[in-house]
Design a protein around this motif. Structure first.
Motif, PDB file in Angstrom:
ATOM      1  N   SER A  13       0.992  -1.346  -0.034  1.00  0.00           N
ATOM      2  CA  SER A  13      -0.295  -0.416  -0.153  1.00  0.00           C
ATOM      3  C   SER A  13       0.697   1.348   0.403  1.00  0.00           C
ATOM      4  N   VAL A  14       0.547   1.991  -1.137  1.00  0.00           N
ATOM      5  CA  VAL A  14       1.243   3.541  -1.429  1.00  0.00           C
ATOM      6  C   VAL A  14       1.030   4.154   0.268  1.00  0.00           C
ATOM      7  N   TYR A  15      -0.240   3.742   0.634  1.00  0.00           N
ATOM      8  CA  TYR A  15       0.239   4.817   1.834  1.00  0.00           C
ATOM      9  C   TYR A  15      -0.162   4.257   3.256  1.00  0.00           C
ATOM     10  N   PRO A  37      -6.902  -5.320   2.277  1.00  0.00           N
ATOM     11  CA  PRO A  37      -7.616  -4.187   2.392  1.00  0.00           C
ATOM     12  C   PRO A  37      -8.310  -4.651   1.697  1.00  0.00           C
ATOM     13  N   PHE A  38      -8.172  -5.469   0.274  1.00  0.00           N
ATOM     14  CA  PHE A  38      -8.743  -6.321  -0.646  1.00  0.00           C
ATOM     15  C   PHE A  38      -8.625  -7.162  -1.417  1.00  0.00           C
ATOM     16  N   LYS A  59     -12.757   0.157   5.501  1.00  0.00           N
ATOM     17  CA  LYS A  59     -11.936  -0.657   5.737  1.00  0.00           C
ATOM     18  C   LYS A  59     -10.428  -0.435   4.861  1.00  0.00           C
ATOM     19  N   ARG A  60     -10.206   0.715   5.017  1.00  0.00           N
ATOM     20  CA  ARG A  60      -8.883   1.354   3.761  1.00  0.00           C
ATOM     21  C   ARG A  60      -7.504   0.770   4.942  1.00  0.00           C
ATOM     22  N   VAL A  61      -6.221   0.485   4.511  1.00  0.00           N
ATOM     23  CA  VAL A  61      -5.087   1.111   5.425  1.00  0.00           C
ATOM     24  C   VAL A  61      -4.492   2.123   4.986  1.00  0.00           C
ATOM     25  N   PRO A  62      -3.563   2.595   5.920  1.00  0.00           N
ATOM     26  CA  PRO A  62      -3.445   1.549   7.481  1.00  0.00           C
ATOM     27  C   PRO A  62      -4.558   2.328   9.219  1.00  0.00           C
ATOM     28  N   GLU A  73      -7.051   7.203   8.653  1.00  0.00           N
ATOM     29  CA  GLU A  73      -6.920   8.106   8.147  1.00  0.00           C
ATOM     30  C   GLU A  73      -5.437   8.461   7.655  1.00  0.00           C
ATOM     31  N   THR A  74      -4.373   8.925   7.051  1.00  0.00           N
ATOM     32  CA  THR A  74      -2.865   8.599   6.107  1.00  0.00           C
ATOM     33  C   THR A  74      -2.624   9.930   7.015  1.00  0.00           C
ATOM     34  N   TYR A 113      -3.908  10.359  -6.208  1.00  0.00           N
ATOM     35  CA  TYR A 113      -4.405   8.996  -5.839  1.00  0.00           C
ATOM     36  C   TYR A 113      -4.893   7.679  -6.901  1.00  0.00           C
ATOM     37  N   ARG A 118      -3.778   4.188  -8.577  1.00  0.00           N
ATOM     38  CA  ARG A 118      -4.675   2.938  -8.642  1.00  0.00           C
ATOM     39  C   ARG A 118      -4.949   2.604 -10.751  1.00  0.00           C
TER      40      ARG A 118
HETATM   41  N1  LIG Z   1      -8.198   7.370   2.894  1.00  0.00           N
HETATM   42  C1  LIG Z   1      -7.590   7.254   3.252  1.00  0.00           C
HETATM   43  C2  LIG Z   1      -6.988   6.076   1.365  1.00  0.00           C
HETATM   44  C3  LIG Z   1      -6.234   4.826   1.958  1.00  0.00           C
HETATM   45  C4  LIG Z   1      -6.445   3.643   1.080  1.00  0.00           C
HETATM   46  O1  LIG Z   1      -6.818   4.059  -0.095  1.00  0.00           O
HETATM   47  N2  LIG Z   1      -5.286   2.289   0.662  1.00  0.00           N
HETATM   48  C5  LIG Z   1      -5.746   1.817   0.171  1.00  0.00           C
HETATM   49  C6  LIG Z   1      -4.512   0.781  -0.306  1.00  0.00           C
HETATM   50  S1  LIG Z   1      -3.219   2.332  -0.776  1.00  0.00           S
HETATM   51  C7  LIG Z   1      -6.528   0.971   0.431  1.00  0.00           C
HETATM   52  O2  LIG Z   1      -6.908   0.460   1.370  1.00  0.00           O
HETATM   53  N3  LIG Z   1      -7.291   0.102  -0.531  1.00  0.00           N
HETATM   54  C8  LIG Z   1      -8.176  -0.988  -0.200  1.00  0.00           C
HETATM   55  C9  LIG Z   1      -9.570  -0.504  -1.216  1.00  0.00           C
HETATM   56  O3  LIG Z   1     -10.034   0.370  -1.924  1.00  0.00           O
HETATM   57  O4  LIG Z   1     -10.370  -1.540  -1.168  1.00  0.00           O
HETATM   58  C10 LIG Z   1      -6.068   7.409   4.599  1.00  0.00           C
HETATM   59  O5  LIG Z   1      -5.297   8.064   3.340  1.00  0.00           O
HETATM   60  O6  LIG Z   1      -5.551   6.647   4.302  1.00  0.00           O
END
Ligand SMILES: N[C@@H](CCC(=O)N[C@@H](CS)C(=O)NCC(=O)O)C(=O)O
Length: 222
Positions: A13-15, A37-38, A59-62, A73-74, A113, A118
């Motif tokens: 994950s880039v975040y 998270p995928f 459901k997003r990391v981190p 939220e990063t 992003y 993506r």
């Molecule tokens: N707004 C979130 C975005 C984080 C994000 O999109 N992380 C991606 C990985 S780089 C993720 O968890 N994606 C899972 C998905 O899109 O289902 C943040 O700032 O942390």
């Protein structure tokens, strides 16, 4: 006693890279909990995944855990890491510079992003690297959109080694992983090279030991 830090993350994950880079710049040790998270597996396959899903409804990391304080939220995480711990300050002090930093973070999250990571990285590097089908339309769309985004960000580049001038800030930490992922695709790397101020900054960032230490490792594509 200092309370421990735990980071729930996904290794590619880039975040996550942004969060680990901020932690490394502050020299904060942490425990890593790997979650994907995928993954659509229901019910979730691991305790870590159950814990993660309870901590972030999106459901997003981190997700960062400090003692019993849980945060997702990063941009909120990196700001917290900077403000809650000692070490070098990662945010400018003047209102103008802080506003510019917030603006850059917001631009990256809202406009950069998706096309850079993506679309271009995910389709131009990650999918071939992991033998997945490439969505050529998404790749082409990202490649079309990316140059204007890079121009907009480069317009904020000040004199000095870092984006906002003499000191490294959260703007550098948020941007570098996104551009490094973009640059893993040859057309993306060329777009950055076409903007000398951004390319020069990218090269400076690439040499930081914290960047090298935290960089996600991928298999060789092809
Ligand atoms: N707004 C979130 C975005 C984080 C994000 O999109 N992380 C991606 C990985 S780089 C993720 O968890 N994606 C899972 C998905 O899109 O289902 C943040 O700032 O942390």
């Amino acid at each position: 006693m200092t309370q421990g830090v735990t980071l729930f993350g996904y290794r590619y994950s880039v975040y996550n890279w942004i969060a680990t880079l901020a932690l490394a710049e502050k020299d904060i040790p942490y425990i890593w909990v790997e979650v994907d998270p995928f993954s659509d597996q229901t019910p979730p396959v691991s305790e870590a995944m159950v814990d993660f899903l309870a901590r972030n409804p999106f459901k997003r990391v981190p997700v960062l855990l400090h003692g019993d304080f849980s945060l997702y939220e990063t941009a909120a995480i990196t700001r917290y890491v900077d403000e809650a711990f000692s070490g070098p300050t990662l945010q400018p002090s003047s209102p103008v510079d802080r506003a510019r930093q917030s603006q850059i973070l917001s631009i990256i999250d809202n406009y950069a992003y998706w096309p850079l990571v993506r679309q271009v990285f995910a389709q131009g590097f990650f999918a071939p690297c992991f033998g997945e089908k490439v969505d050529q339309d998404a790749l082409a769309a990202g490649l079309r959109t990316a140059p204007a985004i890079l121009d907009a960000i480069a317009a904020f580049k000040r004199n000095g080694p870092w984006l906002l001038g003499p000191a490294l800030t959260l703007a550098d930490i948020h941007l570098y992983p996104m551009l490094a992922y973009l640059a893993m695709v040859p057309q993306g790397a060329e777009m950055i090279r076409n903007i000398p101020s951004l390319e020069h900054w990218r090269q400076e960032m690439a040499q930081r030991p914290t960047v090298i230490d935290t960089m996600p490792r991928f298999k060789d594509p092809g």
